[in-house]
Scaffold this active site. Structure first.
Site: not given
Length: 265
Positions: A129-131
């Protein structure tokens, strides 16, 4: 005893090894195969390789490169980039890779993780997950993004991490866009939130600039995966390219001090 994992993360762009800052301006730092050889010698716990072109360009994973990486790698290897089907994941596992990660495909189709878990085993399914932090005067919290942080999604990363665990993810990787390449420390608050929300292993990526930063993460979150890119490929304030990794003795001291364990006598 469960031990934290310290994981070099290699980004592949146009066939070469690169490092980015805030997901932008990729800087060439060498050949991926040579980097794997060096990390073999340094006895890295695990290795993560992410192809940052495959999803953006909507192409299949580079199976030829994956085969070369797997043949050379003497540590557990996680590969991500361009994986959109369980069949692709199975092919990658058959090449000798231990884990397969997905990012944007998991957002558009969470049940892909269910199909992958059936095909290759839950322990081999990793959701990345790129957050990034929300921007704007009245915006708070975090948002998910994909395609090298060019596309934002109205999904709460912590809630979605739990959903992906339920779908079949055997590990969650949280990659902080804001901290990427900054070398000023991890997003500890984000890591703590995700670590508390799921029961599967969690790995945190983005921001490590020293072993002390890894120690800070472990103190806050306990047994967790600490991944880093810049820390292991740059040296000094001018970021000269030099691949490094802590020695077994350094890792032992770091983990024991961070987790409050007694040292070996």
């Amino acid at each position: 005893m469960l031990r934290p994992r310290i994981i070099p993360c290699l980004l592949v762009h146009k066939g070469g090894l690169v490092k980015t800052q805030n997901f932008k301006a990729p800087k060439y730092v060498g050949d991926p195969i040579n980097a794997v050889k060096i990390f073999n010698e340094k006895e890295a716990d695990e290795l993560m390789v992410l192809d940052v072109d495959a999803t953006v360009n909507e192409v299949e994973p580079n199976y030829a490169l994956i085969a070369k990486l797997a043949a050379e790698c003497r540590m557990p290897l996680c590969y991500g980039g361009g994986v959109r089907t369980a069949e692709q994941a199975s092919r990658i596992i058959d090449l000798g890779v231990e884990k397969v990660s997905v990012s944007s495909a998991a957002i558009s189709d969470p049940l892909l993780l269910t199909r992958m878990a059936r095909a290759i085993g839950r322990q081999s399914v990793v959701a990345v997950l790129d957050v990034r932090k929300k921007t704007g005067l009245f915006s708070k919290g975090y948002e998910l993004c994909t395609h090298n942080a060019k596309t934002a999604h109205k999904l709460d990363p912590v809630v979605f991490a739990r959903q992906l665990q339920e779908a079949g993810a055997g590990e969650i990787v949280i990659n902080s866009v804001n901290h990427d390449g900054e070398m000023k420390g991890y997003d500890i608050e984000l890591a703590k939130q995700v670590r508390a929300a799921v029961n599967v292993p969690v790995t945190v990526l983005g921001g490590a600039g020293s072993l002390e930063h890894i120690g800070d993460l472990l103190k806050a979150c306990g047994v967790i995966g600490a991944a880093a890119g810049s820390l292991f490929v740059f040296k000094g304030q001018y970021r000269a390219v030099l691949i490094s990794y802590p020695t077994p003795q350094q890792k032992d001291v770091l983990c024991r001090e961070a987790l409050g364990l007694q040292r070996k006598i």
